[in-house]
Motif scaffolding. Structure first.
Motif, PDB file in Angstrom:
ATOM      1  N   SER A  73      61.807 140.047   9.807  1.00 48.73           N
ATOM      2  CA  SER A  73      62.151 139.234   8.637  1.00 48.73           C
ATOM      3  C   SER A  73      62.380 137.778   9.026  1.00 48.73           C
ATOM      4  CB  SER A  73      63.402 139.794   7.957  1.00 48.73           C
ATOM      5  OG  SER A  73      63.156 141.078   7.417  1.00 48.73           O
ATOM      6  N   HIS A 197      52.375 141.452   5.740  1.00 45.78           N
ATOM      7  CA  HIS A 197      53.622 141.889   5.102  1.00 45.78           C
ATOM      8  C   HIS A 197      53.697 143.406   5.090  1.00 45.78           C
ATOM      9  CE1 HIS A 197      56.140 143.175   1.703  1.00 45.78           C
ATOM     10  NE2 HIS A 197      56.838 142.069   1.905  1.00 45.78           N
ATOM     11  N   THR A 218      60.724 142.271   3.825  1.00 47.32           N
ATOM     12  CA  THR A 218      59.846 141.688   4.837  1.00 47.32           C
ATOM     13  C   THR A 218      60.017 142.309   6.222  1.00 47.32           C
ATOM     14  OG1 THR A 218      61.502 139.943   5.169  1.00 47.32           O
ATOM     15  CG2 THR A 218      59.699 139.480   3.635  1.00 47.32           C
TER      16      THR A 218
END
Length: 297
Positions: A73, A197, A218
């Motif tokens: 992330s 992603h 994410t």
């Protein structure tokens, strides 16, 4: 939603915060209504959110996953021109909750389940810009991990067989088997993975005024088949904007079909699995399948 689900209450979250992060103990705690299937999400004040894994697993394994997701992330947030959550802290088991949990920044916006951007060319252009930025990121020698989607389509045959069996009576399984028999044979256009992603569904994108305003979930950011993030073309877009996405990214026929195949694989799983426990996700799967099958009529 899951047989092994661990439910979390606002009181449990308040106790954990008071014990482990007293600096936030005065902030309001609210359960976030969500179609998410992996974590329960609580908002802490105005700027933070806490994510609690729903499925019971070994605490050490869960911590390793959360640490990996935090690294992913943080990396994605640095690459994207669209806002993405950033990791803040990791909490420990306690107050009756048996696993570690994560705190990250809160992003304002409306998820695409609640503000459908599917007819917006501008949203499609934004989505293409997001995907392109991830594709341009350095893999630093990393390759697809082998877990989940993003490797070899045919490696999902056993899962798809289960999906077809469970979908009997819900979907036209005979036709869907034929579609998969073609999709599973689609070759890669090249050997190199790109950063992706990995889960561009409506619940993971934020919308403001028919534009992409942020990207959620994410933690799966990593190397995969370049076609993987094209699942968003069918999960998120109507035909016109879908073509805008394709044209903007410059996808050839094979890459486009592989993106469709990954969307098909994902949609087949959510229709039956969540038909009773998460109807919004199940309906998303049906809509995606309809979008994939429509040109084949």
């Amino acid at each position: 939603m899951h047989d092994d689900q661990v439910d979390v209450t606002t009181q449990v979250v308040a106790t954990l915060i008071q014990e482990q992060f007293p600096q936030w103990s005065g902030k309001a705690i609210r359960l976030v209504a969500s179609t998410g299937t992996v974590n329960a999400v609580f908002r802490i004040g105005n700027d933070l959110s806490a994510r609690f894994p729903l499925r019971l697993t070994d605490a050490a394994e869960a911590l390793a996953v959360l640490e990996r997701e935090a690294r992913a992330s943080a990396e994605l947030a640095q690459l994207s021109r669209f806002p993405a959550p950033e990791p803040v802290a990791l909490g420990k088991p306690g107050a009756g909750y048996p696993m570690p949990w994560a705190v990250q920044t809160w992003l304002p916006g409306t998820v695409a389940f609640d503000a459908d951007p599917g007819g917006s060319d501008a949203f499609a252009e934004d989505l293409a810009a997001f995907i392109a930025a991830l594709r341009e990121a350095e893999t630093r020698g990393r390759h697809f991990s082998g877990e989940g989607r993003g490797g070899v389509l045919a490696h999902h045959d056993d899962w798809m067989a289960k999906c077809f069996e469970e979908s009997d009576g819900l979907l036209d399984v005979g036709r869907l088997r034929q579609v998969w028999s073609r999709f599973r044979k689609l070759p890669r256009t090249g050997a190199d993975d790109v950063m992706s992603h990995g889960d561009l569904i409506p619940g993971n994108v934020l919308v403001a005024g028919d534009r992409l305003s942020g990207v959620l979930d994410t933690g799966g950011f990593g190397p995969a088949d370049p076609a993987l993030d094209l699942v968003g073309a069918w999960h998120l877009l109507q035909p016109g904007p879908r073509e805008v996405l394709r044209r903007t990214l410059g996808c050839d026929d094979l890459e486009w079909e592989r993106g469709k195949a990954w969307a098909f694989q994902q949609a087949m799983g959510v229709v039956w699995y969540y038909v009773e426990t998460n109807p919004t996700m199940s309906r998303m799967g049906r809509r995606t399948l309809d979008r994939i099958l429509e040109p084949m009529e």
